[in-house]
Design an enzyme around this catalytic site. Structure first.
Site, short mmCIF file in Angstrom:
data_model
loop_
_atom_site.label_atom_id
_atom_site.label_comp_id
_atom_site.label_asym_id
_atom_site.label_seq_id
_atom_site.Cartn_x
_atom_site.Cartn_y
_atom_site.Cartn_z
CG HIS A 1 14.10 7.72 0.86
ND1 HIS A 1 13.10 7.97 1.78
CD2 HIS A 1 15.24 7.58 1.57
CE1 HIS A 1 13.61 7.99 2.99
NE2 HIS A 1 14.91 7.74 2.89
CG ASN B 1 14.44 6.57 9.67
OD1 ASN B 1 15.44 6.30 9.04
ND2 ASN B 1 14.35 7.64 10.44
CE LYS C 1 -3.83 1.00 0.89
NZ LYS C 1 -4.61 0.76 2.12
CG HIS C 2 -0.51 4.75 -0.13
ND1 HIS C 2 -0.92 5.53 -1.18
CD2 HIS C 2 -1.61 4.45 0.59
CE1 HIS C 2 -2.23 5.71 -1.10
NE2 HIS C 2 -2.67 5.04 -0.04
#
Length: 393
Positions: free
Chosen positions: A393, A232, A66-67
Protein backbone atom coordinates in the site's frame (compact mmCIF):
# COMPACT_ATOMS: atom_id res chain seq x y z
CA UNK A 1 21.62 15.79 -7.85
CA UNK A 2 20.14 15.77 -4.36
CA UNK A 3 16.61 16.88 -5.29
CA UNK A 4 14.44 17.40 -8.34
CA UNK A 5 11.57 19.89 -8.53
CA UNK A 6 8.42 18.54 -10.18
CA UNK A 7 5.69 20.40 -12.04
CA UNK A 8 3.09 19.30 -9.49
CA UNK A 9 2.09 16.34 -7.32
CA UNK A 10 -0.65 13.79 -7.96
CA UNK A 11 -2.90 16.61 -9.24
CA UNK A 12 -2.17 20.04 -10.74
CA UNK A 13 -3.35 21.82 -7.59
CA UNK A 14 -0.84 19.98 -5.39
CA UNK A 15 2.14 22.34 -5.35
CA UNK A 16 4.98 22.56 -4.58
CA UNK A 17 6.25 19.10 -5.48
CA UNK A 18 9.67 17.48 -5.54
CA UNK A 19 11.60 14.27 -4.97
CA UNK A 20 14.72 14.45 -2.83
CA UNK A 21 17.22 12.51 -0.74
CA UNK A 22 17.77 13.29 2.93
CA UNK A 23 21.24 11.82 2.62
CA UNK A 24 23.31 11.33 -0.51
CA UNK A 25 22.25 11.95 -4.10
CA UNK A 26 19.31 10.74 -6.15
CA UNK A 27 20.25 7.47 -7.89
CA UNK A 28 18.70 8.60 -11.17
CA UNK A 29 19.58 10.57 -14.27
CA UNK A 30 16.97 12.17 -16.52
CA UNK A 31 18.07 11.31 -20.05
CA UNK A 32 15.05 12.93 -21.69
CA UNK A 33 11.72 14.51 -20.76
CA UNK A 34 10.33 15.83 -17.49
CA UNK A 35 8.87 13.02 -15.38
CA UNK A 36 6.12 13.87 -12.92
CA UNK A 37 5.13 12.74 -9.43
CA UNK A 38 3.06 9.74 -10.53
CA UNK A 39 5.65 8.88 -13.19
CA UNK A 40 8.27 8.48 -10.47
CA UNK A 41 5.93 6.43 -8.26
CA UNK A 42 5.37 4.05 -11.17
CA UNK A 43 9.01 4.05 -12.26
CA UNK A 44 10.52 3.29 -8.87
CA UNK A 45 8.01 0.56 -7.99
CA UNK A 46 8.36 -0.98 -11.44
CA UNK A 47 12.15 -0.90 -11.25
CA UNK A 48 12.09 -2.88 -8.00
CA UNK A 49 9.79 -5.46 -9.60
CA UNK A 50 11.94 -6.07 -12.69
CA UNK A 51 15.14 -6.09 -10.65
CA UNK A 52 13.73 -8.87 -8.46
CA UNK A 53 12.44 -10.81 -11.46
CA UNK A 54 15.88 -10.68 -13.06
CA UNK A 55 17.57 -11.78 -9.83
CA UNK A 56 15.10 -14.62 -9.28
CA UNK A 57 15.00 -16.01 -12.83
CA UNK A 58 18.27 -14.92 -14.42
CA UNK A 59 16.26 -13.62 -17.39
CA UNK A 60 15.74 -10.06 -18.63
CA UNK A 61 12.50 -8.67 -17.25
CA UNK A 62 10.05 -5.90 -18.08
CA UNK A 63 7.00 -4.38 -16.44
CA UNK A 64 4.20 -2.09 -17.59
CA UNK A 65 2.91 0.10 -14.74
CA UNK A 66 -0.22 2.23 -14.42
CA UNK A 67 -1.29 4.08 -11.25
CA UNK A 68 1.29 2.36 -9.05
CA UNK A 69 0.32 -1.20 -10.00
CA UNK A 70 1.59 -3.43 -12.81
CA UNK A 71 -0.63 -3.98 -15.81
CA UNK A 72 1.88 -6.54 -17.01
CA UNK A 73 5.18 -8.16 -16.02
CA UNK A 74 7.26 -10.75 -17.84
CA UNK A 75 10.64 -12.31 -18.41
CA UNK A 76 12.39 -12.56 -21.76
CA UNK A 77 11.29 -15.91 -23.14
CA UNK A 78 10.94 -16.25 -26.94
CA UNK A 79 7.58 -15.39 -28.50
CA UNK A 80 5.52 -17.86 -30.49
CA UNK A 81 4.06 -16.71 -33.80
CA UNK A 82 0.66 -16.48 -32.09
CA UNK A 83 1.97 -14.22 -29.32
CA UNK A 84 3.81 -12.06 -31.84
CA UNK A 85 0.56 -11.51 -33.67
CA UNK A 86 -1.64 -10.70 -30.65
CA UNK A 87 1.07 -8.39 -29.27
CA UNK A 88 1.31 -6.66 -32.67
CA UNK A 89 5.04 -7.31 -33.13
CA UNK A 90 4.75 -9.80 -35.98
CA UNK A 91 5.45 -7.06 -38.53
CA UNK A 92 8.71 -5.67 -37.14
CA UNK A 93 11.64 -5.81 -39.60
CA UNK A 94 14.21 -6.64 -36.91
CA UNK A 95 15.05 -9.49 -34.56
CA UNK A 96 13.54 -9.34 -31.08
CA UNK A 97 16.16 -9.48 -28.34
CA UNK A 98 15.35 -11.28 -25.06
CA UNK A 99 14.68 -7.87 -23.46
CA UNK A 100 12.40 -6.90 -26.34
CA UNK A 101 10.50 -10.17 -25.87
CA UNK A 102 10.07 -9.38 -22.17
CA UNK A 103 8.75 -5.92 -23.02
CA UNK A 104 6.38 -7.24 -25.71
CA UNK A 105 4.96 -9.73 -23.21
CA UNK A 106 4.59 -7.20 -20.39
CA UNK A 107 3.03 -4.56 -22.64
CA UNK A 108 0.88 -6.97 -24.62
CA UNK A 109 -0.77 -9.05 -21.90
CA UNK A 110 -3.32 -6.37 -21.00
CA UNK A 111 -3.05 -3.80 -23.76
CA UNK A 112 -5.97 -1.70 -22.59
CA UNK A 113 -4.61 -1.24 -19.07
CA UNK A 114 -1.09 -0.69 -20.43
CA UNK A 115 -2.21 2.25 -22.57
CA UNK A 116 -0.23 5.28 -21.37
CA UNK A 117 1.96 3.18 -19.05
CA UNK A 118 5.39 3.62 -17.53
CA UNK A 119 7.87 0.93 -18.58
CA UNK A 120 10.61 -0.67 -16.49
CA UNK A 121 13.45 -2.75 -17.91
CA UNK A 122 15.88 -4.85 -15.88
CA UNK A 123 18.69 -4.58 -18.42
CA UNK A 124 20.29 -1.92 -20.58
CA UNK A 125 17.71 -0.90 -23.16
CA UNK A 126 18.77 -2.00 -26.64
CA UNK A 127 17.60 -0.64 -29.98
CA UNK A 128 15.07 -3.43 -30.59
CA UNK A 129 13.32 -2.77 -27.28
CA UNK A 130 13.39 0.98 -27.84
CA UNK A 131 11.82 0.58 -31.27
CA UNK A 132 8.97 -1.47 -29.76
CA UNK A 133 8.45 1.14 -27.04
CA UNK A 134 8.34 3.91 -29.63
CA UNK A 135 5.33 2.26 -31.31
CA UNK A 136 3.15 2.35 -28.19
CA UNK A 137 1.38 5.10 -26.23
CA UNK A 138 3.49 5.39 -23.09
CA UNK A 139 4.62 8.00 -20.53
CA UNK A 140 8.18 6.86 -20.04
CA UNK A 141 10.76 4.20 -19.30
CA UNK A 142 13.25 3.45 -16.53
CA UNK A 143 16.29 1.21 -17.05
CA UNK A 144 19.85 0.83 -15.78
CA UNK A 145 21.16 2.18 -19.08
CA UNK A 146 20.53 2.72 -22.77
CA UNK A 147 22.60 2.00 -25.85
CA UNK A 148 23.32 5.07 -28.01
CA UNK A 149 20.95 3.69 -30.65
CA UNK A 150 18.18 3.24 -28.08
CA UNK A 151 18.61 6.81 -26.80
CA UNK A 152 18.31 8.13 -30.34
CA UNK A 153 15.08 6.18 -30.90
CA UNK A 154 13.50 7.18 -27.57
CA UNK A 155 14.44 10.86 -27.88
CA UNK A 156 12.48 10.95 -31.13
CA UNK A 157 9.30 9.79 -29.34
CA UNK A 158 6.62 12.39 -28.49
CA UNK A 159 8.57 15.16 -30.21
CA UNK A 160 11.48 14.78 -27.81
CA UNK A 161 9.44 14.95 -24.58
CA UNK A 162 9.28 11.21 -23.80
CA UNK A 163 10.45 10.50 -20.25
CA UNK A 164 13.62 8.44 -20.15
CA UNK A 165 15.13 7.71 -16.72
CA UNK A 166 18.44 6.00 -16.04
CA UNK A 167 18.76 4.43 -12.57
CA UNK A 168 21.90 3.29 -10.81
CA UNK A 169 21.51 -0.52 -10.49
CA UNK A 170 23.91 -0.49 -7.52
CA UNK A 171 21.63 1.78 -5.46
CA UNK A 172 20.27 0.23 -2.27
CA UNK A 173 17.81 2.12 -0.08
CA UNK A 174 17.97 2.34 3.70
CA UNK A 175 16.41 -0.63 5.53
CA UNK A 176 13.78 1.62 7.13
CA UNK A 177 11.22 3.39 4.94
CA UNK A 178 8.89 6.25 5.82
CA UNK A 179 5.92 8.09 4.37
CA UNK A 180 3.49 10.70 5.59
CA UNK A 181 -0.30 10.54 5.69
CA UNK A 182 -2.28 13.50 7.02
CA UNK A 183 0.85 14.96 8.54
CA UNK A 184 1.65 11.76 10.43
CA UNK A 185 4.82 9.84 9.61
CA UNK A 186 4.62 6.08 9.14
CA UNK A 187 7.76 4.00 9.50
CA UNK A 188 8.46 0.33 8.74
CA UNK A 189 11.21 -2.00 7.66
CA UNK A 190 11.42 -2.52 3.91
CA UNK A 191 9.85 -5.70 2.58
CA UNK A 192 13.04 -7.59 1.77
CA UNK A 193 11.49 -11.08 1.65
CA UNK A 194 13.11 -13.29 -0.99
CA UNK A 195 10.43 -14.90 -3.12
CA UNK A 196 12.72 -17.27 -5.01
CA UNK A 197 13.42 -19.24 -1.81
CA UNK A 198 12.66 -22.95 -2.46
CA UNK A 199 11.37 -23.18 1.13
CA UNK A 200 8.24 -21.32 -0.02
CA UNK A 201 7.14 -24.63 -1.56
CA UNK A 202 7.86 -26.83 1.45
CA UNK A 203 4.29 -26.81 2.78
CA UNK A 204 2.05 -28.45 0.18
CA UNK A 205 -1.25 -29.49 1.83
CA UNK A 206 -2.97 -30.71 -1.35
CA UNK A 207 -3.01 -34.28 -2.66
CA UNK A 208 -1.25 -33.14 -5.81
CA UNK A 209 2.22 -32.10 -4.67
CA UNK A 210 3.89 -31.83 -8.06
CA UNK A 211 5.12 -28.46 -9.29
CA UNK A 212 6.96 -28.47 -12.60
CA UNK A 213 10.04 -26.28 -12.95
CA UNK A 214 8.01 -23.97 -15.19
CA UNK A 215 5.21 -23.79 -12.61
CA UNK A 216 7.63 -22.83 -9.85
CA UNK A 217 9.12 -20.15 -12.08
CA UNK A 218 5.68 -18.78 -12.91
CA UNK A 219 4.60 -18.80 -9.26
CA UNK A 220 7.74 -16.87 -8.31
CA UNK A 221 6.93 -14.35 -11.06
CA UNK A 222 3.41 -14.12 -9.69
CA UNK A 223 4.55 -13.50 -6.11
CA UNK A 224 7.16 -10.90 -7.08
CA UNK A 225 4.55 -9.10 -9.19
CA UNK A 226 2.15 -9.09 -6.24
CA UNK A 227 4.82 -7.62 -3.98
CA UNK A 228 4.49 -4.38 -5.97
CA UNK A 229 0.75 -4.49 -6.71
CA UNK A 230 -1.78 -2.52 -4.68
CA UNK A 231 -3.62 -4.99 -2.42
CA UNK A 232 -5.82 -6.97 -2.37
CA UNK A 233 -4.55 -8.75 -5.42
CA UNK A 234 -3.99 -12.05 -7.17
CA UNK A 235 -1.88 -12.67 -10.25
CA UNK A 236 -2.34 -15.31 -12.97
CA UNK A 237 0.89 -16.25 -14.79
CA UNK A 238 1.60 -18.49 -17.75
CA UNK A 239 4.80 -19.13 -19.71
CA UNK A 240 6.83 -16.49 -17.90
CA UNK A 241 4.40 -13.61 -17.95
CA UNK A 242 1.53 -12.21 -15.96
CA UNK A 243 -1.72 -12.67 -17.91
CA UNK A 244 -4.15 -11.28 -15.34
CA UNK A 245 -3.62 -8.96 -12.35
CA UNK A 246 -6.50 -7.98 -10.07
CA UNK A 247 -5.13 -4.96 -8.22
CA UNK A 248 -6.63 -3.02 -5.35
CA UNK A 249 -9.86 -4.89 -4.70
CA UNK A 250 -11.38 -4.94 -1.23
CA UNK A 251 -12.61 -8.54 -1.62
CA UNK A 252 -10.38 -11.50 -2.47
CA UNK A 253 -13.00 -13.10 -4.69
CA UNK A 254 -13.44 -9.87 -6.65
CA UNK A 255 -9.73 -9.63 -7.43
CA UNK A 256 -9.72 -13.33 -8.37
CA UNK A 257 -12.61 -12.68 -10.76
CA UNK A 258 -11.10 -9.49 -12.16
CA UNK A 259 -7.71 -11.07 -12.79
CA UNK A 260 -9.37 -14.22 -14.12
CA UNK A 261 -11.41 -12.21 -16.61
CA UNK A 262 -8.20 -10.56 -17.82
CA UNK A 263 -6.52 -13.96 -18.15
CA UNK A 264 -9.52 -15.19 -20.13
CA UNK A 265 -9.31 -12.20 -22.44
CA UNK A 266 -5.58 -12.81 -23.00
CA UNK A 267 -6.41 -16.39 -23.98
CA UNK A 268 -9.43 -15.43 -26.12
CA UNK A 269 -7.27 -13.10 -28.16
CA UNK A 270 -5.45 -16.24 -29.35
CA UNK A 271 -8.67 -17.83 -30.62
CA UNK A 272 -8.45 -18.16 -34.45
CA UNK A 273 -11.75 -16.33 -34.95
CA UNK A 274 -10.39 -13.36 -32.99
CA UNK A 275 -6.94 -13.43 -34.56
CA UNK A 276 -8.50 -13.36 -38.03
CA UNK A 277 -10.87 -10.44 -37.46
CA UNK A 278 -10.97 -8.45 -40.73
CA UNK A 279 -9.77 -5.09 -39.41
CA UNK A 280 -9.53 -2.08 -41.66
CA UNK A 281 -5.95 -1.08 -42.39
CA UNK A 282 -6.51 2.48 -41.16
CA UNK A 283 -7.73 1.53 -37.68
CA UNK A 284 -5.54 2.78 -34.83
CA UNK A 285 -3.93 0.38 -32.37
CA UNK A 286 -5.95 1.66 -29.40
CA UNK A 287 -9.21 1.35 -31.34
CA UNK A 288 -8.28 -2.17 -32.40
CA UNK A 289 -7.58 -3.13 -28.78
CA UNK A 290 -10.89 -1.69 -27.62
CA UNK A 291 -12.78 -3.37 -30.44
CA UNK A 292 -11.31 -6.78 -29.60
CA UNK A 293 -12.19 -6.25 -25.95
CA UNK A 294 -15.81 -5.55 -26.83
CA UNK A 295 -16.06 -8.28 -29.49
CA UNK A 296 -15.02 -11.05 -27.10
CA UNK A 297 -17.18 -9.73 -24.25
CA UNK A 298 -20.86 -9.61 -23.44
CA UNK A 299 -21.41 -6.31 -25.27
CA UNK A 300 -20.27 -7.61 -28.66
CA UNK A 301 -23.33 -6.10 -30.36
CA UNK A 302 -21.78 -2.66 -29.80
CA UNK A 303 -19.24 -3.37 -32.57
CA UNK A 304 -21.25 -5.80 -34.73
CA UNK A 305 -24.44 -3.85 -35.33
CA UNK A 306 -25.06 -2.41 -38.78
CA UNK A 307 -23.64 1.05 -39.24
CA UNK A 308 -20.97 0.41 -36.61
CA UNK A 309 -18.98 -2.61 -37.75
CA UNK A 310 -18.06 -0.74 -40.93
CA UNK A 311 -15.98 1.67 -38.80
CA UNK A 312 -13.63 -1.14 -37.78
CA UNK A 313 -13.90 -4.04 -40.24
CA UNK A 314 -13.75 -4.59 -43.98
CA UNK A 315 -16.60 -7.09 -43.64
CA UNK A 316 -18.94 -8.03 -40.82
CA UNK A 317 -17.28 -10.67 -38.61
CA UNK A 318 -19.03 -13.78 -37.45
CA UNK A 319 -20.22 -13.72 -33.87
CA UNK A 320 -18.02 -15.42 -31.27
CA UNK A 321 -20.83 -17.18 -29.47
CA UNK A 322 -20.91 -17.64 -25.67
CA UNK A 323 -20.57 -21.38 -26.23
CA UNK A 324 -17.48 -20.85 -28.39
CA UNK A 325 -15.99 -18.52 -25.79
CA UNK A 326 -16.57 -21.03 -23.01
CA UNK A 327 -15.13 -23.89 -25.06
CA UNK A 328 -12.01 -21.92 -25.98
CA UNK A 329 -11.36 -20.73 -22.40
CA UNK A 330 -11.64 -24.36 -21.24
CA UNK A 331 -8.63 -25.18 -23.43
CA UNK A 332 -6.32 -22.98 -21.37
CA UNK A 333 -4.20 -25.09 -19.00
CA UNK A 334 -1.04 -24.92 -16.91
CA UNK A 335 -1.78 -21.50 -15.41
CA UNK A 336 -0.12 -20.51 -12.12
CA UNK A 337 -1.85 -18.29 -9.57
CA UNK A 338 -0.36 -16.34 -6.69
CA UNK A 339 -2.23 -14.47 -3.98
CA UNK A 340 -0.85 -11.71 -1.75
CA UNK A 341 -2.72 -13.19 1.27
CA UNK A 342 -4.73 -16.27 2.14
CA UNK A 343 -7.83 -17.38 0.26
CA UNK A 344 -10.68 -17.23 2.78
CA UNK A 345 -13.04 -19.53 0.86
CA UNK A 346 -12.99 -22.18 -1.85
CA UNK A 347 -14.95 -19.93 -4.22
CA UNK A 348 -11.64 -18.37 -5.27
CA UNK A 349 -10.37 -21.79 -6.33
CA UNK A 350 -13.59 -22.48 -8.25
CA UNK A 351 -13.09 -19.23 -10.20
CA UNK A 352 -9.39 -19.84 -10.75
CA UNK A 353 -10.06 -23.34 -12.11
CA UNK A 354 -12.28 -21.85 -14.83
CA UNK A 355 -9.24 -19.97 -16.17
CA UNK A 356 -6.95 -22.98 -16.37
CA UNK A 357 -5.19 -22.67 -13.02
CA UNK A 358 -3.31 -25.84 -12.04
CA UNK A 359 -0.79 -24.39 -9.56
CA UNK A 360 -1.32 -22.02 -6.63
CA UNK A 361 0.91 -20.27 -4.11
CA UNK A 362 -0.77 -18.43 -1.25
CA UNK A 363 -0.03 -17.53 2.35
CA UNK A 364 -2.47 -19.92 4.04
CA UNK A 365 -3.81 -19.33 7.51
CA UNK A 366 -7.53 -18.99 6.89
CA UNK A 367 -9.96 -20.65 9.30
CA UNK A 368 -11.39 -22.25 6.14
CA UNK A 369 -8.09 -23.61 4.81
CA UNK A 370 -9.68 -27.06 4.87
CA UNK A 371 -12.36 -25.94 2.42
CA UNK A 372 -9.77 -24.31 0.15
CA UNK A 373 -7.64 -27.46 0.18
CA UNK A 374 -10.65 -29.66 -0.56
CA UNK A 375 -11.61 -27.49 -3.52
CA UNK A 376 -8.07 -27.75 -4.90
CA UNK A 377 -8.19 -31.53 -4.47
CA UNK A 378 -11.48 -31.63 -6.36
CA UNK A 379 -9.68 -30.30 -9.45
CA UNK A 380 -6.25 -31.85 -8.89
CA UNK A 381 -4.64 -28.44 -8.27
CA UNK A 382 -1.26 -28.36 -6.53
CA UNK A 383 -1.16 -25.63 -3.88
CA UNK A 384 1.64 -24.40 -1.61
CA UNK A 385 1.22 -22.46 1.60
CA UNK A 386 4.05 -19.90 1.52
CA UNK A 387 3.26 -18.43 4.96
CA UNK A 388 4.27 -15.06 3.49
CA UNK A 389 1.87 -12.15 3.17
CA UNK A 390 2.61 -9.58 0.45
CA UNK A 391 0.35 -6.61 1.13
CA UNK A 392 1.47 -3.45 -0.62
CA UNK A 393 0.00 0.00 0.00
Amino acid sequence: MKELALKYGCNPNQKPSRIFMEEGELPIEIVCGRPGYINFLDALNAWQLVSELKEATGLPAAASFKHVSPAGAAVGLPLSDTLKKIYFVDDVPFELSPLACAYARARGADRMCSYGDFVALSDVCDEATARLIKREVSDGVIAPGYTPEAVEVLKAKRKGTYNVIKIDPAYRPAPIERKQVFGITFEQGRNEVKLDDPALFDDIPTKNKTFTAEARRDLVISLITLKYTQSNSVCYVKDGQAIGIGAGQQSRIHCTRLAGNKADEWWLRQCPKVMNLPFREDIRRADRDNTINIYIGDEYEDVLQDGVWQLFFTEKPELLTPAERKAWIARNTGVALGSDAFFPFGDNIERAHKSGVEYIAQAGGSIRDDHVIATCDKYGIAMAFTHVRLFHH
